[in-house]
Enzyme design. Structure first.
Site, mmCIF file in Angstrom:
data_model
loop_
_atom_site.group_PDB
_atom_site.id
_atom_site.type_symbol
_atom_site.label_atom_id
_atom_site.label_comp_id
_atom_site.label_asym_id
_atom_site.label_seq_id
_atom_site.Cartn_x
_atom_site.Cartn_y
_atom_site.Cartn_z
ATOM 1 N N ARG A 131 -61.106 -53.013 24.181
ATOM 2 C CA ARG A 131 -61.504 -52.196 25.325
ATOM 3 C C ARG A 131 -60.967 -52.851 26.590
ATOM 4 N NH1 ARG A 131 -67.329 -52.404 26.406
ATOM 5 N NH2 ARG A 131 -66.683 -53.829 28.040
ATOM 6 N N GLU A 146 -60.752 -56.946 33.062
ATOM 7 C CA GLU A 146 -60.508 -57.840 31.923
ATOM 8 C C GLU A 146 -60.208 -56.972 30.714
ATOM 9 O OE1 GLU A 146 -63.585 -59.619 29.729
ATOM 10 O OE2 GLU A 146 -64.939 -57.933 29.958
ATOM 11 N N ASN A 148 -61.254 -56.755 26.486
ATOM 12 C CA ASN A 148 -62.128 -57.271 25.433
ATOM 13 C C ASN A 148 -61.480 -56.989 24.089
ATOM 14 O OD1 ASN A 148 -64.620 -58.098 26.978
ATOM 15 N ND2 ASN A 148 -64.316 -55.998 27.696
ATOM 16 N N SER A 153 -68.054 -53.029 22.881
ATOM 17 C CA SER A 153 -69.237 -52.232 22.561
ATOM 18 C C SER A 153 -69.281 -50.915 23.336
ATOM 19 C CB SER A 153 -70.502 -53.051 22.815
ATOM 20 O OG SER A 153 -70.522 -53.469 24.139
ATOM 21 N N LYS A 322 -60.114 -65.565 29.544
ATOM 22 C CA LYS A 322 -59.704 -65.329 30.932
ATOM 23 C C LYS A 322 -58.501 -66.209 31.286
ATOM 24 C CE LYS A 322 -63.711 -62.970 31.555
ATOM 25 N NZ LYS A 322 -64.203 -62.561 30.260
ATOM 26 N N LYS A 374 -64.554 -67.167 37.383
ATOM 27 C CA LYS A 374 -64.952 -66.845 36.008
ATOM 28 C C LYS A 374 -64.736 -68.014 35.062
ATOM 29 C CE LYS A 374 -63.577 -61.986 36.334
ATOM 30 N NZ LYS A 374 -62.984 -60.867 35.583
ATOM 31 N N GLU A 378 -67.801 -64.579 27.614
ATOM 32 C CA GLU A 378 -67.872 -63.128 27.406
ATOM 33 C C GLU A 378 -69.317 -62.670 27.467
ATOM 34 O OE1 GLU A 378 -65.388 -60.984 27.115
ATOM 35 O OE2 GLU A 378 -64.045 -62.668 27.433
ATOM 36 N N GLY A 379 -69.506 -61.391 27.695
ATOM 37 C CA GLY A 379 -70.840 -60.815 27.555
ATOM 38 C C GLY A 379 -71.579 -60.614 28.862
ATOM 39 N N ARG A 466 -69.095 -47.626 33.030
ATOM 40 C CA ARG A 466 -70.354 -48.318 33.282
ATOM 41 C C ARG A 466 -70.576 -48.320 34.781
ATOM 42 N NH1 ARG A 466 -69.050 -53.553 30.595
ATOM 43 N NH2 ARG A 466 -67.014 -52.717 31.148
HETATM 44 P P1 ADP Z 1 -67.282 -60.467 30.785
HETATM 45 O O1 ADP Z 1 -66.265 -60.806 29.759
HETATM 46 O O2 ADP Z 1 -68.425 -61.421 30.813
HETATM 47 O O3 ADP Z 1 -67.717 -59.026 30.712
HETATM 48 P P2 ADP Z 1 -65.903 -59.681 33.248
HETATM 49 O O4 ADP Z 1 -64.591 -60.223 33.643
HETATM 50 O O5 ADP Z 1 -65.912 -58.295 32.734
HETATM 51 O O6 ADP Z 1 -66.552 -60.697 32.185
HETATM 52 O O7 ADP Z 1 -66.915 -59.795 34.471
HETATM 53 C C1 ADP Z 1 -68.221 -59.282 34.404
HETATM 54 C C2 ADP Z 1 -68.476 -58.284 35.524
HETATM 55 O O8 ADP Z 1 -68.180 -58.873 36.784
HETATM 56 C C3 ADP Z 1 -67.604 -57.048 35.458
HETATM 57 O O9 ADP Z 1 -68.177 -56.061 34.607
HETATM 58 C C4 ADP Z 1 -67.569 -56.606 36.907
HETATM 59 O O10 ADP Z 1 -68.740 -55.874 37.238
HETATM 60 C C5 ADP Z 1 -67.598 -57.923 37.661
HETATM 61 N N1 ADP Z 1 -66.221 -58.353 37.982
HETATM 62 C C6 ADP Z 1 -65.424 -59.126 37.223
HETATM 63 N N2 ADP Z 1 -64.225 -59.319 37.814
HETATM 64 C C7 ADP Z 1 -64.251 -58.644 38.962
HETATM 65 C C8 ADP Z 1 -63.318 -58.451 40.034
HETATM 66 N N3 ADP Z 1 -62.109 -59.013 40.030
HETATM 67 N N4 ADP Z 1 -63.710 -57.678 41.078
HETATM 68 C C9 ADP Z 1 -64.934 -57.110 41.113
HETATM 69 N N5 ADP Z 1 -65.864 -57.264 40.154
HETATM 70 C C10 ADP Z 1 -65.534 -58.020 39.080
HETATM 71 MG MG MG Z 2 -65.344 -59.515 28.364
HETATM 72 MG MG MG Z 3 -66.595 -57.360 31.063
#
Ligand code: ADP
Ligand code: MG
Ligand code: MG
Length: 490
Positions: A131, A146, A148, A153, A322, A374, A378-379, A466
């Protein structure tokens, strides 16, 4: 211009109340549910059949059709890109060890990857259920948050929510013609089910089972059950059904006590049942391996040493970091894997680099509020935002900072969202949806089945949105921040 409106705007109070009641019923009827949280019940352990409605939006949120189509078209490229990255041992050797040096979870995965690789265990078949997550930046357009490659899910629930949203919009008076135009076909779990069957057939042992590795206290169980049902359905409707004998659900503990590796053949058995595919919906976070005796790690090692197809493989887990995402932003990196096709992919990248890179220092001096920090996790719930970034970063040694990436913040447009949550009894008007100024994150599902380099299936597989309050940084439906949503294309 009427159609450009967000479907949530323009609904009167009484319409909102009427549609909310309908949507809640349809959500439960269609299995848009989460298991109760054992911790929230007074006894500390919830009855096994206690559920609540999953957090959803009342109506879909408007999303640019152009950007949506762009994301859908990119999916096959992202699937190929990450498949090729996972097979590039030298690239992983360059990117992972520096990030793993001060991250014990990543380092344990890296060690296991090397151990398994050196043992000569090999399974040429790949099943990838991905995803890709994006936000639509107000100025810069579609930007990747990002990707996945593990335990992606909400494909099951999103598919069900599309059914619910279609009915709610119809009850709101939107014509069938408009709906056909605005609500894209959305069947992620169905497509994942087909990918499972294709991989299962390539494995070539019709009597073998499929194993779902699950958390002992999973709340998002109906999402997983939807996928199970779609695997059986895909088999039944395929040209030559194999009658998949069983889909087993087991925790690491249960696997540890019943799994066996037949050393001569490399086959994996649970009791006397051979396993063709190990599908991980668990095991992406250090706390999934926190038992002091290391039972979860040994269960994982046993499965990884076998020739069962792993979804995802260890190489895919490493490619999912990441650190790899940031490394792919370096000039020419994507082009090595997607010659001639890299520009479209790169157009979705925002500035990002490892925190130990000198660029990170400059960016933070210029405008810390514009970045997200970051770790290799994950999660959801792991990132650091805004002012906290500088403070946090200043306490890390250079070696430690190699385990983090700094990413420019994406700023999506806000729109009004009407949200339905399970427990609104405390709100002043429980019959009404919560009206929230919100932002959305688009997830595009993708499936890939391959034998070595040769792709047998590579497609995009539907979407989920989401949607969360514009005033919270983190996302996550399971973590309670976001609602599941779908797109209304404008
Ligand atoms: P994970 O693998 O834990 O889901 P993400 O990279 O998706 O990590 O980060 C979690 C959440 O943080 C994302 O769903 C988003 O809401 C927010 N986020 C992550 N990166 C960004 C970004 N570059 N700009 C704005 N919000 C972000
Ligand atoms: Mg992720
Ligand atoms: Mg995410």
């Amino acid at each position: 211009q009427q159609h450009r409106r967000n479907p949530s705007s323009g609904l009167t109070g009484s319409q909102q109340a009427r549609l909310s009641s309908l949507a809640r019923d349809l959500a439960c009827m269609n299995g848009l549910l989460l298991k109760d949280n054992p911790a929230s019940s007074s006894s500390g352990s919830a009855a096994p059949d206690r559920c609540m409605m999953a957090p959803i939006t009342l109506v879909p949120s408007s999303f640019s059709k152009e950007a949506f189509n762009q994301a859908v078209e990119l999916q096959a490229l992202f699937n190929s890109l990450y498949h090729r990255v996972s097979r590039d041992h030298n690239f992983l050797c360059r990117v992972i060890p520096p990030a793993a040096e001060s991250d014990s979870f990543l380092s344990a995965l890296w060690d296991m990857y090397q151990t398994v690789r050196q043992s000569g265990a090999d399974q040429p078949i790949t099943l990838a259920l991905n995803r890709a997550d994006y936000m639509l930046d107000e100025e810069a357009g579609l930007k990747q948050v990002e990707i996945n490659l593990m335990a992606s899910s909400f494909g099951g629930l999103a598919q069900r929510l599309s059914t619910v949203h279609r009915q709610v919009m119809s009850a709101a008076g939107v014509s069938e013609r408009q709906l056909a135009h605005r609500l894209p076909d959305n069947r992620p779990a169905e497509t994942f089910g087909e990918a499972f069957i294709q991989a299962f057939k390539l494995y070539g042992r019709p009597e073998a089972a499929i194993l779902f590795v699950v958390s002992p206290d999973e709340r998002n169980i109906f999402d997983q059950r939807t996928l199970e049902a779609e695997i059986y359905a895909a088999d039944a409707s395929s040209d030559s059904p194999v009658h998949v004998p069983q889909i087993l659900r087991r925790s690491f503990d249960q696997i540890a006590s019943s799994a066996r590796l037949e050393e001569s053949s490399g086959r994996l058995y649970l009791a006397d049942q051979e396993v063709a595919i190990v599908y991980y919906r668990h095991g992406y976070s250090p706390d999934h391996f926190s038992d002091p005796a290391g039972v979860a790690w040994s269960a994982k090692l046993l499965m990884e040493r076998s020739r069962a197809i792993k979804c995802p493989s260890l190489a895919y887990m490493l490619a999912n970091t990441k650190a790899v995402q940031a490394a792919l932003c370096e000039p020419g990196a994507v082009a090595r894997y997607l010659p001639g096709k890299s520009a479209k992919v790169e157009a979705t990248f925002v500035d990002q680099c490892v925190l130990s890179d000198s660029r990170a220092h400059r960016w933070l001096l210029a405008d810390p509020e514009d970045f997200v920090l970051k770790p290799q996790r994950e999660g959801g719930g792991n990132n650091i935002y805004g002012r906290d970034v500088v403070d946090f970063a200043s306490r890390l040694t250079t070696r430690q900072s190699a385990a983090y990436i700094l990413m420019r913040r994406i700023r999506p447009q806000q729109q009004v969202s009407l949200m339905l949550k399970a427990d609104q009894r405390l709100s002043r008007r429980p019959e009404m949806p919560l009206c929230v100024s919100a932002i959305s994150e688009l997830g595009i599902y993708g499936a890939l089945v391959a034998k070595n380099n040769s792709e047998r299936l590579n497609c995009s597989a539907g979407h989920v949105l989401r949607t969360k309050s514009a005033f919270t940084d983190e996302g996550g439906v399971a973590t309670g921040f976001s609602c599941i949503d779908t797109v209304y294309l404008v």
